[in-house]
Write an enzyme that holds these catalytic residues in place. Structure first.
Site, PDB file in Angstrom:
ATOM      1  N   LEU A   1       0.940  -1.179   0.230  1.00  0.00           N
ATOM      2  CA  LEU A   1      -0.006  -0.097   0.053  1.00  0.00           C
ATOM      3  C   LEU A   1       0.958   1.108  -0.124  1.00  0.00           C
ATOM      4  CD1 LEU A   1      -2.721  -0.880   2.617  1.00  0.00           C
ATOM      5  CD2 LEU A   1      -2.706  -1.199   0.258  1.00  0.00           C
ATOM      6  N   GLY A   2       1.820   1.342   0.624  1.00  0.00           N
ATOM      7  CA  GLY A   2       2.691   2.463   0.492  1.00  0.00           C
ATOM      8  C   GLY A   2       4.119   2.118   1.622  1.00  0.00           C
ATOM      9  N   ARG A   3       4.910   3.096   1.420  1.00  0.00           N
ATOM     10  CA  ARG A   3       6.378   3.093   2.176  1.00  0.00           C
ATOM     11  C   ARG A   3       6.870   4.431   2.448  1.00  0.00           C
ATOM     12  NH1 ARG A   3      10.208  -1.039   0.919  1.00  0.00           N
ATOM     13  NH2 ARG A   3       9.421  -2.587  -0.506  1.00  0.00           N
ATOM     14  N   GLY A   4       6.973   4.382   3.730  1.00  0.00           N
ATOM     15  CA  GLY A   4       7.565   5.806   4.342  1.00  0.00           C
ATOM     16  C   GLY A   4       8.944   5.597   4.896  1.00  0.00           C
ATOM     17  N   GLY A   5       9.537   6.662   5.467  1.00  0.00           N
ATOM     18  CA  GLY A   5      11.100   6.681   6.109  1.00  0.00           C
ATOM     19  C   GLY A   5      11.303   5.653   6.844  1.00  0.00           C
TER      20      GLY A   5
ATOM     21  N   ASP B   1       3.087  14.388  13.204  1.00  0.00           N
ATOM     22  CA  ASP B   1       3.198  14.161  11.742  1.00  0.00           C
ATOM     23  C   ASP B   1       1.750  14.343  11.016  1.00  0.00           C
ATOM     24  OD1 ASP B   1       4.950  13.812   9.739  1.00  0.00           O
ATOM     25  OD2 ASP B   1       4.739  11.926   9.762  1.00  0.00           O
TER      26      ASP B   1
ATOM     27  N   VAL C   1       3.819  -0.751   4.355  1.00  0.00           N
ATOM     28  CA  VAL C   1       2.159  -1.033   4.687  1.00  0.00           C
ATOM     29  C   VAL C   1       1.852  -2.050   3.449  1.00  0.00           C
ATOM     30  CG1 VAL C   1       0.118  -0.402   5.466  1.00  0.00           C
ATOM     31  CG2 VAL C   1       1.896   0.985   5.959  1.00  0.00           C
TER      32      VAL C   1
END
Length: 546
Positions: free
Chosen positions: A103-107, A219, A111
């Site tokens: 679904l997505g990536r962050g720092g 955040d 997910v």
């Protein structure tokens, strides 16, 4: 060298041109923030290439490139243990869950959409990215997010159902809402004022609930707001949340936590202990600003430039970007974006109440900040113009006092006033061009400062040598832009202007080496200022990585 690194060196010591070309293109893609996958044919030829790619990503993260919302998809696993970055092919089993899609990536995390194989229900499963390289702080922050979110029960907050470790990988399981975020909705455009206000009411009520639970999100941003199928907004991602009940956070002094485009000034200053509930209110204001205008308060492409603008400037008034915005809604937005926390709303509930009054066509209860505060905001919004006008006022006062001290009108008085007026008018024009983001306007502005200063000194009464110090002041003042190139342009223009001035009005009895000595001093001054500006930028860049 580690065993894995030695293995990579042994097997791939003879690099072929195709591999070198791939690595070069991959590094360029990382710098541009793009996704770049490994060709299957090349991976078959170099089985350990994925390890090298992962090292490149980790180095980029340490160099400041890992704090973006998107990173390249190809991260690698260790040979001996499973890693969150090793799931190159999906679906894949992970304990009781089947990972179906990313679904997505962050720092810090990645997910997945996961299906519980027994319950046959979908969840969002988040795990630490590259956990075999994760620091203790990253793992601790990950579980702090789980603890902070697990006890929250609100219709506009994504609930956490489970957390733990599987084969050494920390994970948490959240309700699966959708893959659609507020950031996606903003990109679609055409958001009405009422829809923007109604959306923010939901988010603000959720944030108010967080605050009553002694949790500060820290955040808040559009990509951390999910939109369900009914159009409801849900707050997620508590990776930077501060929990006051059992907060044992030992954040590095001066560390900058958050996303520059949406963080509060106190976060940008790295004042961790000054971050309060009102810091989230600033972020809510930044979200509302983007909902209304289509852009964040400070839209610079480089995060460091956003931090510098956040500290020293005021955002452009939203009505100047979108004239359709009503005055009450613009007032609500700008009150949230006040630099000083005490000047913002007292609580998230107060903000939500005013937004609901706007939706109900009732008068908002927001009190005026007064004329002085408006002047201060204007000064922060257009600091360069304010500095120029203040300097002109001082010079005008000095010239007037000098004129009163002598009988009659000095021959140089009228030319000096004309040049001073021209300089002031030019500053106003440059400021207007700056608002329109005209290219090279800053360089033209600093260059014109040196030229107009030279013209003013040209008409001044002798001796003019003492006024040469003004060039050094111009060089130092140009540092306020935080742009080393602008300091260099000011220095070069000042040196050229000084030589012209000396040739036209210089004292004939001045020693021949004197002009070169002055020019050398100006160049050294410029070099020192450039060095200091670069050091400030480096320090800010370093602090923003932690």
């Amino acid at each position: 060298m580690t065993d894995r690194g030695a293995e990579l060196s042994d097997s791939d010591s003879n690099f072929d041109p195709e591999l070198l070309e791939f690595l070069e293109r991959h590094c360029d893609a990382i710098q541009d923030g793009e996704h770049f996958s490994i060709p299957e044919e090349l991976l078959k030829k170099h089985p350990n290439l994925m390890q090298l790619v992962d090292c490149i990503h980790l180095l980029d993260s340490m160099a400041g490139g890992g704090g973006q919302d998107k990173v390249a998809e190809t991260l690698l696993s260790s040979d001996s243990s499973l890693s969150s970055s090793s799931f190159q092919s999906l679906p894949r089993e992970f304990g009781a869950y089947l990972l179906e899609a990313e679904l997505g990536r962050g720092g810090m995390g990645v997910v997945y959409r996961a299906r519980h194989q027994t319950l046959d229900s979908h969840f969002a499963l988040k795990m630490v990215r590259s956990c075999e390289f994760a620091s203790d702080e990253e793992v601790r922050r990950f579980f702090r997010e789980a603890r902070a979110a697990s006890r929250l029960r609100h219709s506009n907050i994504v609930s956490v159902h489970d957390a733990g470790e599987h084969e050494g990988i920390p994970f948490l399981v959240m309700a699966y809402i959708s893959e659609f975020t507020l950031a996606d909705r903003i990109k679609m455009g055409e958001i009405s004022l009422d829809e923007s206000a109604a959306m923010l009411v939901q988010i603000t009520r959720a944030v108010g609930y967080l605050h009553r639970q002694d949790v500060i999100h820290r955040d808040l941003k559009p990509s951390n707001i999910l939109i369900d199928n009914d159009g409801n907004a849900l707050v997620t991602d508590f990776g930077l949340a501060k929990v006051f009940e059992h907060d044992d956070e030992q954040t590095m002094s001066g560390a900058i936590l958050g996303t520059p485009a949406y963080m509060s000034p106190e976060q940008a200053w790295g004042k961790v202990n000054s971050v309060t509930y009102r810091s989230d209110l600033y972020s809510l204001g930044a979200i509302l600003y983007e909902l209304l205008t289509g852009q964040p308060p400070f839209s610079e492409s480089v995060p460091l430039d956003q931090i510098l603008r956040l500290r020293d400037s005021e955002p452009k008034h939203p009505q100047k970007i979108n004239p359709a915005i009503s005055r009450p809604l613009a007032q609500i937005c700008m009150r949230c974006l006040e630099k000083k926390p005490e000047n913002r709303y007292g609580s998230a509930d107060e903000l939500a109440d005013d937004l609901e009054r706007f939706l109900n066509h009732e008068p908002i209860v927001l009190k005026s900040m007064g004329l002085w505060n408006s002047v201060r905001r204007w000064a922060r919004r257009e600091p360069a113009l304010v500095v120029h006008l203040t300097a002109f006022l001082v010079i005008f006062t000095v010239v007037q006092l000098a004129e009163l001290s002598v009988p009659g009108l000095r021959p140089s008085y009228i030319p000096e006033m004309i040049i001073l007026g021209t300089w002031g008018a030019a500053s106003i024009v440059f400021q207007r061009l700056l608002r329109k983001d005209v290219r090279f306007v800053r360089r033209c502005w600093v260059a014109s400062d040196a030229i107009l200063f030279t013209a003013a000194v040209y008409y001044a009464a002798r001796p003019i040598e003492s006024l040469v110090a003004g060039y050094a002041l111009l060089i130092v003042a140009s540092a306020m832009w935080y742009k080393p190139r602008l300091v260099a342009v000011t220095t070069v223009t000042s040196v050229i202007s000084y030589f012209f001035l000396h040739s036209m009005r210089g004292d004939p009895e001045t020693p021949g080496h004197y002009p070169y000595l002055v020019a050398g001093i100006l160049i050294v001054t410029g070099g020192i200022v450039i060095s200091l500006v670069r050091r400030i930028l480096q320090l800010l860049s370093f602090r923003s990585r932690f």
